[in-house]
Design an enzyme around this catalytic site. Structure first.
Site, PDB file in Angstrom:
ATOM      1  N   GLU A  80      10.309  50.133 -19.384  1.00  0.00           N
ATOM      2  CA  GLU A  80      11.350  49.094 -19.516  1.00  0.00           C
ATOM      3  C   GLU A  80      12.711  49.499 -18.944  1.00  0.00           C
ATOM      4  O   GLU A  80      13.571  48.644 -18.740  1.00  0.00           O
ATOM      5  CB  GLU A  80      11.473  48.655 -20.979  1.00  0.00           C
ATOM      6  N   TYR A 100      -1.488  31.997   0.560  1.00  0.00           N
ATOM      7  CA  TYR A 100      -0.094  32.242   0.920  1.00  0.00           C
ATOM      8  C   TYR A 100       0.016  32.857   2.317  1.00  0.00           C
ATOM      9  O   TYR A 100      -0.869  33.575   2.749  1.00  0.00           O
ATOM     10  CB  TYR A 100       0.547  33.179  -0.112  1.00  0.00           C
TER      11      TYR A 100
END
Ligand code: ZN
Length: 400
Positions: free
Chosen positions: A379, A305
């Site tokens: 979370e 990349y």
């Protein structure tokens, strides 16, 4: 009347349990690069239920959807949002009830959370679509983890056409950043990464008679040492460059000089010019060291990349929105990292920014790095990611 930030925060709070469930559902069923059929189905069903225009099978397992704002506006803009959806070929060693159900596969890079967050943004902005004009383009990208990556094929298939985005945003879970915080960096934030494969061919023989052989082991160690001069002698000291040789294979006994040695390594650069300079030095040093040692050497550079470069103005805009949304103290500027990310391809053709989403929480033992068998996220980051991305997108679309 509630302002838009309060509306987004209340929408986010409302759907938070649903987003956690989505993340866990994806987490339980990790799928590797270009095998994300189940994940893609979950994504398109969710987006279809919201009434978005959904396109499946983009770059094999990618999903693209458009949400149109319904407020009349003179400056109709297009904001692209990208989430990567693939998992990693590694076992999971957490004790969660929602841990991976598939042997040897794990969402150890948080792409399950990126996906749930972006589905959340689609729901939040769908509920608020009469507050903005323009279009939100949702890009769910396959195969971030495996070269050559899914971003480039999506672009080749025209993901940035019809409509063409004015700006592109993306984010990544970072356990070193505490949950609640968002990290922004204007400029080159992540490295270009290239894989290096060397083969050194000599002539084997008896270890007691090196003069009758051409020893590839001595040549290999000379080469490993010589390669260190690329960073120390060829690159400007102000620039970050890494050359690491991470594998060396050759030989089988104490008294046999082998025919061949193989080396593997990685090159990391933060600038495309230096990247090309480094390729040239790698070739020269490999060729001439081998020549000096009387052996032959081949180098294969598998290009990875490119450098991920965040647009300065867009990044400053996103930071201003973050200060409003998560507060000044939670809007941070991290150090650039030498890891790579194929979001860089999107940034080569459209201005935008990629930020770090804090998911770490020492008190809860959430400290393990990405690509660790014990990687985990707090979370609460899902709510912050979904809420902030919605707010930023709204702000950009309503920018005069
Ligand atoms: Zn990742």
């Amino acid at each position: 009347m509630m302002d838009i930030q309060a509306k987004i925060k209340s929408q986010t709070e409302k759907i938070f349990p649903e987003l956690v469930e989505l993340r866990r559902e994806i987490h339980k069923h990790p799928e590797l690069a270009y095998e994300e059929y189940r994940t893609a189905k979950l994504i398109s069903e969710y987006l279809n239920a919201l009434g978005l225009e959904v396109q499946e099978g983009v770059a094999k397992t990618g999903v693209v959807a458009h949400l149109k704002g319904e407020k009349k506006s003179e400056h109709s803009k297009v904001v692209a949002l990208r989430a990567d959806i693939d998992a990693l070929p590694m076992p999971e060693e957490t004790s969660h009830h929602f841990r991976s159900t598939i042997e040897g596969k794990m969402h150890a890079c948080g792409h399950d959370a990126h996906t749930a967050i972006m589905l959340g943004v689609a729901k939040i902005l769908s509920a608020l679509k009469n507050h903005f004009g323009g279009t939100v383009k949702f890009i769910f990208q396959p195969s971030e983890e495996k070269l050559p990556g899914g971003a480039k094929p999506m672009l080749d298939e025209g993901v940035f056409e019809n409509p063409k985005p004015d700006v592109v945003f993306g984010q990544h879970c970072i356990p070193q950043v505490p949950v609640g915080k968002l990290g922004f960096y204007a400029g080159a934030m992540m490295a270009a990464s290239d894989e290096l494969y060397f083969t050194i061919r000599g002539v084997g023989g008896h270890g007691s008679a090196p003069h009758r052989a051409k020893d590839p082991i001595v040549a290999a160690v000379q080469l490993v040492t010589a390669l260190q001069t690329i960073v120390s002698r060829n690159m400007p000291p102000q620039e970050a460059v890494v050359v690491s040789i991470c594998a060396i294979h050759g030989g089988s006994a104490t008294n046999i000089i082998p025919n061949e040695v193989k080396l593997m390594g990685t090159l990391r650069t933060m600038n495309e010019t230096l990247r090309k300079d480094a390729w040239q030095r790698l070739e020269e040093i490999t060729h001439y060291t081998a020549k000096a040692m009387g052996v032959e050497a081949e180098l294969e550079i598998r290009k990875g990349y490119p450098v991920l470069v965040n647009d300065k103005t867009v990044t400053e805009f996103a930071m201003a929105c973050a200060r409003e949304y998560v507060g000044e103290e939670n809007t941070i500027v991290p150090e650039p990292i030498m890891g790579a990310e194929d979001f860089a391809y999107f940034l080569q053709v459209c201005k935008g920014t990629f930020w770090q989403l804090g998911v770490g929480n020492e008190a809860k033992g959430i400290v393990h790095n990405i690509h660790s068998t014990r990687f985990d996220i707090d979370e609460e980051a899902i709510a912050i990611g979904a809420g902030f991305t919605s707010y930023l997108t709204y702000k950009y679309l309503t920018l005069q």
